[in-house]
Design a protein around this motif. Structure first.
Motif, PDB file in Angstrom:
ATOM      1  N   VAL A   3       0.868  -1.168   0.000  1.00  0.00           N
ATOM      2  CA  VAL A   3       0.000   0.000   0.000  1.00  0.00           C
ATOM      3  C   VAL A   3       0.908   1.222   0.000  1.00  0.00           C
ATOM      4  O   VAL A   3       1.910   1.269   0.717  1.00  0.00           O
ATOM      5  N   ILE A   4       0.576   2.193  -0.836  1.00  0.00           N
ATOM      6  CA  ILE A   4       1.422   3.376  -0.962  1.00  0.00           C
ATOM      7  C   ILE A   4       0.670   4.633  -0.558  1.00  0.00           C
ATOM      8  O   ILE A   4      -0.552   4.641  -0.503  1.00  0.00           O
ATOM      9  N   VAL A  72      -8.022   3.351  -4.984  1.00  0.00           N
ATOM     10  CA  VAL A  72      -8.086   4.191  -3.795  1.00  0.00           C
ATOM     11  C   VAL A  72      -9.215   3.656  -2.928  1.00  0.00           C
ATOM     12  O   VAL A  72     -10.364   3.601  -3.369  1.00  0.00           O
ATOM     13  N   ILE A  73      -8.878   3.257  -1.720  1.00  0.00           N
ATOM     14  CA  ILE A  73      -9.862   2.692  -0.803  1.00  0.00           C
ATOM     15  C   ILE A  73     -10.142   3.704   0.297  1.00  0.00           C
ATOM     16  O   ILE A  73      -9.223   4.261   0.902  1.00  0.00           O
ATOM     17  N   GLY A  74     -11.428   3.925   0.553  1.00  0.00           N
ATOM     18  CA  GLY A  74     -11.820   4.818   1.629  1.00  0.00           C
ATOM     19  C   GLY A  74     -11.431   4.246   2.978  1.00  0.00           C
ATOM     20  O   GLY A  74     -11.603   3.055   3.229  1.00  0.00           O
ATOM     21  N   ASP A 102      -0.803  -7.774  -7.824  1.00  0.00           N
ATOM     22  CA  ASP A 102       0.036  -6.611  -7.535  1.00  0.00           C
ATOM     23  C   ASP A 102      -0.563  -5.385  -8.217  1.00  0.00           C
ATOM     24  O   ASP A 102      -0.393  -5.189  -9.416  1.00  0.00           O
ATOM     25  N   VAL A 103      -1.302  -4.606  -7.458  1.00  0.00           N
ATOM     26  CA  VAL A 103      -1.935  -3.394  -7.981  1.00  0.00           C
ATOM     27  C   VAL A 103      -1.669  -2.269  -6.974  1.00  0.00           C
ATOM     28  O   VAL A 103      -1.760  -2.500  -5.764  1.00  0.00           O
ATOM     29  N   PRO A 104      -1.302  -1.091  -7.438  1.00  0.00           N
ATOM     30  CA  PRO A 104      -1.080   0.005  -6.483  1.00  0.00           C
ATOM     31  C   PRO A 104      -2.373   0.334  -5.730  1.00  0.00           C
ATOM     32  O   PRO A 104      -3.425   0.511  -6.346  1.00  0.00           O
ATOM     33  N   ILE A 105      -2.287   0.400  -4.420  1.00  0.00           N
ATOM     34  CA  ILE A 105      -3.427   0.733  -3.569  1.00  0.00           C
ATOM     35  C   ILE A 105      -3.032   1.867  -2.649  1.00  0.00           C
ATOM     36  O   ILE A 105      -1.958   1.850  -2.045  1.00  0.00           O
ATOM     37  N   ALA A 106      -3.918   2.853  -2.555  1.00  0.00           N
ATOM     38  CA  ALA A 106      -3.736   3.969  -1.628  1.00  0.00           C
ATOM     39  C   ALA A 106      -5.025   4.132  -0.831  1.00  0.00           C
ATOM     40  O   ALA A 106      -6.094   3.701  -1.273  1.00  0.00           O
ATOM     41  N   PHE A 107      -4.923   4.752   0.324  1.00  0.00           N
ATOM     42  CA  PHE A 107      -6.107   5.020   1.146  1.00  0.00           C
ATOM     43  C   PHE A 107      -6.423   6.504   1.118  1.00  0.00           C
ATOM     44  O   PHE A 107      -5.541   7.344   0.937  1.00  0.00           O
ATOM     45  N   TRP A 108      -7.718   6.807   1.319  1.00  0.00           N
ATOM     46  CA  TRP A 108      -8.166   8.191   1.410  1.00  0.00           C
ATOM     47  C   TRP A 108      -9.142   8.290   2.577  1.00  0.00           C
ATOM     48  O   TRP A 108     -10.059   7.478   2.684  1.00  0.00           O
ATOM     49  N   ASP A 109      -8.951   9.274   3.417  1.00  0.00           N
ATOM     50  CA  ASP A 109      -9.810   9.503   4.576  1.00  0.00           C
ATOM     51  C   ASP A 109     -11.239   9.757   4.098  1.00  0.00           C
ATOM     52  O   ASP A 109     -11.489  10.703   3.372  1.00  0.00           O
TER      53      ASP A 109
END
Length: 157
Positions: A3-4, A72-74, A102-109
């Motif tokens: 996770v990036i 992008v996951i909440g 392998d997929v780029p994943i980021a989180f967002w508030d």
């Protein structure tokens, strides 16, 4: 890939690649996608939760069909900034996805995203309660993704 941080995404992706936004609920997964210029998020689909592999396969099919560059996951952070069990669950979902692909994943508030979407649907669109149930999670996914897109756009300025 781990996770990036959201701010690292532009350097990892081709210039024109869409992003996918996810709102992970208890019973459903709201899915939204951006355009390839990463300016606008649109609600796409609601996935009913049944079994993780079924859900993951549907997400991977959408990623392939739409040539998604990253997800992008909440992250439902508490109002005081702490992370509770829902955050842990969303982080586990991301880890499990990464075990399969392998997929780029980021989180967002995503604080207040569902409340904001409900308010829009009630006050501005006059949507009935029954219809809102079908719309709110995928619209919340678009709300989450739009917030991330706006942040990325601000970084580029």
């Amino acid at each position: 890939m781990a996770v990036i941080d959201l701010t690292e995404l532009p350097a990892l992706l081709p210039r024109y690649s869409a992003l996918m936004g996810l709102d992970l609920g208890e019973k459903t997964i709201g899915v939204a996608v951006s355009d390839v210029t990463r300016m606008v998020a649109s609600p796409l689909e609601l996935i009913r939760k049944t079994k993780f592999t079924v859900e993951a396969n549907r997400l991977f099919a959408l990623i392939d069909e739409r040539q998604i560059g990253a997800v992008v996951i909440g992250l439902p952070v508490n109002m005081d900034g702490t992370e509770g069990t829902r955050c842990q669950s969303n982080r586990a979902f991301a880890r499990n996805l990464l075990r399969l692909r392998d997929v780029p994943i980021a989180f967002w508030d995503e604080r207040m995203s569902t409340m904001a979407v409900n308010r829009v649907l009630i006050e501005e669109a006059d949507v009935t309660r029954a219809r809102r149930a079908d719309l709110v999670d995928k619209m919340a996914a678009a709300w989450i993704l739009q917030g991330a897109l706006d942040r990325l756009s601000a970084l580029a300025e």
